[in-house]
Write an enzyme that holds these catalytic residues in place. Structure first.
Site, mmCIF file in Angstrom:
data_model
loop_
_atom_site.group_PDB
_atom_site.id
_atom_site.type_symbol
_atom_site.label_atom_id
_atom_site.label_comp_id
_atom_site.label_asym_id
_atom_site.label_seq_id
_atom_site.Cartn_x
_atom_site.Cartn_y
_atom_site.Cartn_z
ATOM 1 N N ARG A 259 0.878 -1.168 0.000
ATOM 2 C CA ARG A 259 0.000 0.000 0.000
ATOM 3 C C ARG A 259 0.912 1.213 0.000
ATOM 4 N NH1 ARG A 259 -0.925 4.652 3.554
ATOM 5 N NH2 ARG A 259 -3.115 5.203 3.449
ATOM 6 N N LEU A 260 0.822 2.033 -1.023
ATOM 7 C CA LEU A 260 1.716 3.175 -1.211
ATOM 8 C C LEU A 260 1.084 4.416 -0.593
ATOM 9 C CD1 LEU A 260 2.527 2.469 -4.969
ATOM 10 C CD2 LEU A 260 3.763 1.639 -2.955
ATOM 11 N N ASP A 261 1.685 4.907 0.465
ATOM 12 C CA ASP A 261 1.127 6.026 1.210
ATOM 13 C C ASP A 261 1.137 7.318 0.401
ATOM 14 O OD1 ASP A 261 0.293 7.351 3.773
ATOM 15 O OD2 ASP A 261 2.222 8.360 3.507
ATOM 16 N N GLU A 298 -2.685 5.001 -2.002
ATOM 17 C CA GLU A 298 -3.517 5.998 -1.346
ATOM 18 C C GLU A 298 -3.297 7.285 -2.131
ATOM 19 O OE1 GLU A 298 -4.173 8.422 2.840
ATOM 20 O OE2 GLU A 298 -2.187 7.769 2.227
ATOM 21 N N ASP A 323 -11.449 7.489 -1.154
ATOM 22 C CA ASP A 323 -11.875 8.338 -0.041
ATOM 23 C C ASP A 323 -13.282 8.892 -0.250
ATOM 24 O OD1 ASP A 323 -9.643 7.991 1.506
ATOM 25 O OD2 ASP A 323 -8.652 9.831 0.880
ATOM 26 N N HIS A 391 -7.346 4.205 9.699
ATOM 27 C CA HIS A 391 -6.537 4.845 10.739
ATOM 28 C C HIS A 391 -6.561 6.359 10.587
ATOM 29 C CE1 HIS A 391 -3.563 4.830 7.444
ATOM 30 N NE2 HIS A 391 -3.047 5.869 8.070
ATOM 31 N N GLN A 393 -8.948 8.343 9.094
ATOM 32 C CA GLN A 393 -10.246 8.974 9.334
ATOM 33 C C GLN A 393 -10.634 8.947 10.805
ATOM 34 O OE1 GLN A 393 -11.266 10.711 7.020
ATOM 35 N NE2 GLN A 393 -10.104 9.817 5.326
ATOM 36 N N GLY A 395 -7.951 8.658 13.390
ATOM 37 C CA GLY A 395 -6.852 9.291 14.110
ATOM 38 C C GLY A 395 -6.704 10.778 13.871
ATOM 39 N N ASN A 396 -7.254 11.271 12.781
ATOM 40 C CA ASN A 396 -7.134 12.703 12.505
ATOM 41 C C ASN A 396 -8.328 13.493 13.051
ATOM 42 O OD1 ASN A 396 -4.625 12.509 11.247
ATOM 43 N ND2 ASN A 396 -5.542 11.993 9.278
#
Length: 609
Positions: A259-261, A298, A323, A391, A393, A395-396
């Site tokens: 998974r590419l951030d 992402e 998203d 994480h 949606q 954690g922020n």
């Protein structure tokens, strides 16, 4: 090419480091006895320094000595047993005996993805401690685990996006052998492993790459420190470093996909896009290994170029996070309209996402104050990953609050139903399957006091959007981290147990009902009643058809069934008492044109008899 300290056996190790602008590089062995070994610059243009050393064993610790005065860890270190500021350590890449047999991986179109953070997944926070939970995940129906980044970061607690040694497995998680053991166990349970990797930035603390060469460029102005140098002078060495890193995870650790951030933060202008080159390299490795390897992005761009094949000018990645689906679903479930949620909130938004994937396909986005995205309707459904929570949606948010503490139990079942009835790849965040109430805050454990204070101030500024809605948690505080650990005992209790069984049922339906199993946007019809807040979804495959009703209204809703003629049999209803609902108002069978009543925030599925 193998960067770093590659142990070839027979007490022989090949050291390779990229430092194109340095005049002198030496290898400084620390243990078991100190010695200094000059390295040779093999090619002045490419800038790789090498040394082959005999009489050396795994476990040996070392530094590189730069210009005869700086002792620094290996930028391609495979293990940092003492953390980001300590020496690097030689490992034997072939010491682990894999137990998996004839592993071919899970095809992407069949994946049910489960994201987890190793440090908070269990009380112990290690790979080894996570292994006993694989049986339960398999029983749930999970067949793909996505691990948040495990590349060595400063301290012992972090989301992982502050990693500074992309090749080194976090020492506090269990190091390289711990990760191999976890991946091996996953494969033995029939579960693929996707690893989250960060190729858009590195964390500040322990980042020694600039000491070795021009890994970064000031051509761009990203939000996370300096941009990595993918297109400026000497960028070939930087690209090689990250391309080999991707292959390292896939080859040496048997990882099934990456998974590419945040790929929108990979900055470059050139004829050879890095992501396209990465896709080519991974495809070649997959052919060598005899199994398909996946790249999932992402991206904040809503740009299908990253998914299109190279022949059509694309990057050729396999899938990307969507998203828009999350934002549309979240806004309907919660009624929130701040930040980016102001761009959503109507049934028509989620309806479009069910139909096409992206909601914004070139129209004006109020939050962005500009037009956004391009059309995604022609891209295959299996190229999009959808979710109700991640994480990010969770954690922020200032409270780090999950949906389980934001919406009611009926709405939680509805949220899961919407994700799993979609024609896309479903994804859940650890604990979501049983309604875990623990928050997932942002946390760090840096040692640089100035950096810690800067992070604190940045998060306070970010959380101004939530003024009056929660209490700020110190990212550096250990208690902040401990609050995020899962409470696994809840899975067997009351509504938590029912929610787990609800997810299990949804996954079972997805695997056994042809109309749901087939990921095809063209075998789908979706429409909505905006005022009533009801979305209808019909999907079909061959002679099988299903009809789903999603009521986002907090009140009972009345509607007329607009479906093809025939007898439709109910197969799932979240408002039934077996799912701890208050009792359904929907009949067991329905026909087109009939007046129906559905309970608030409920989800039902019918199948054509």
């Amino acid at each position: 090419m193998k960067l770093g300290a590659y142990y070839t056996g027979n007490e022989t190790c090949e050291f390779t480091v990229w430092a194109p602008l340095l005049k002198e590089v030496a290898l400084k062995i620390i243990t078991p006895e100190e010695r200094l070994i000059p390295m040779k610059k093999e090619d002045e243009i490419e800038g790789f320094w090498k040394a082959t050393v005999q009489g050396i064993k795994p476990g040996t610790q070392y530094y590189y000595q730069l210009e005869a005065n700086k002792n620094l860890p290996d930028p391609a270190s495979y293990y940092q047993p003492e953390g980001v500021h300590g020496p690097s350590q030689i490992i034997d890449p072939n010491s682990y005996e894999w137990k998996e047999q004839n592993w071919a991986g899970v095809p992407i179109q069949e994946m049910i993805i489960y994201e987890l953070h190793i440090g908070t997944f269990t009380k112990e926070g290690t790979f080894e401690a996570a292994i006993p939970h694989l049986k339960n995940l398999k029983e749930l129906g999970i067949n793909a685990i996505e691990i948040m980044p495990v590349a060595q970061f400063p301290g012992n607690r972090n989301w992982g996006y502050d990693g500074v040694f992309p090749y080194a497995v976090q020492n506090t998680y269990g190091g390289p052998d711990g990760l191999k053991k976890f991946v091996d166990a996953c494969h033995q349970h029939g579960i693929s492993v996707i690893l989250d990797v960060v190729y858009n930035h590195l964390g500040p603390e322990g980042n020694y790459l600039p000491e070795y060469g021009p890994y970064f460029t000031n051509k761009y102005r990203p939000i996370w420190g300096e941009a990595l140098n993918f297109d400026d002078h000497y960028s070939d060495g930087v690209r090689e470093y990250f391309l080999e890193n991707a292959l390292y995870w896939l080859r040496d650790f048997h990882i099934d996909g990456l998974r590419l951030d945040a790929i929108q933060a990979i900055f470059e202008v050139g004829a050879r896009p890095f992501l396209q080159e990465l896709s080519d390299h991974v495809a070649i490795l997959g052919e060598e290994l005899g199994r398909k390897l996946y790249l999932i992005a992402e991206s904040d761009l809503n740009d299908v170029k990253i998914l299109r094949p190279k022949e059509l000018g694309g990057f050729g990645l396999d899938a990307q996070w969507c998203d828009d689906f999350h934002h549309a679903l979240h806004a309907l479930l919660t009624g929130e309209n701040d930040r980016y949620y102001q761009d959503y909130g109507k049934c028509e938004h989620l309806e479009k996402s069910f139909r096409e994937s992206f909601v914004f396909t070139g129209q004006y986005a109020p939050h962005r104050h500009r037009k956004h995205g391009n059309a995604s309707k022609d891209q295959p459904a299996q190229q999009f990953v959808v979710f109700a929570q991640t994480h990010d949606q969770i954690g922020n948010r200032i409270n780090g609050d999950r949906l389980s503490t934001t919406i009611n139990f009926e709405a939680l079942k509805l949220a899961a139903g919407a994700v799993f009835i979609s024609p896309f790849l479903p994804f859940i965040f650890m604990g979501e399957e049983y309604g875990e109430p623990a928050p997932f805050y942002y946390f760090i454990s840096h040692s640089d006091a100035q950096l810690i204070e800067m992070v604190r101030q940045d998060k306070k500024e970010e959380f101004k959007h939530f003024e009056g809605r929660g209490e700020y948690q110190d990212p550096q505080g250990e208690e902040t981290f401990n609050k995020c650990k899962l409470n696994w005992q809840l899975k067997q209790q009351g509504k938590h147990k029912t929610l787990w069984e609800w997810h299990q049922k949804l996954i079972e339906m997805r695997r056994t009902i042809p109309a749901i199993k087939k990921l095809d946007k063209n075998s789908l019809d979706v429409w909505s009643l905006e005022e009533e807040k009801i979305i209808f979804l019909r999907r079909w495959a061959d002679n099988n058809q299903i009809f789903a009703i999603m009521n986002f209204n907090q009140n009972e809703s009345h509607f007329t069934a607009q479906i093809p003629t025939g007898k439709w049999q109910k197969i799932l209803d979240s408002s039934e008492e077996k799912w701890l609902g208050s009792g359904s108002r929907l009949p067991e069978t329905i026909e087109s044109g009939k007046q129906l009543t559905i309970k608030p925030q409920s989800f039902a599925v019918y199948q054509l008899s």
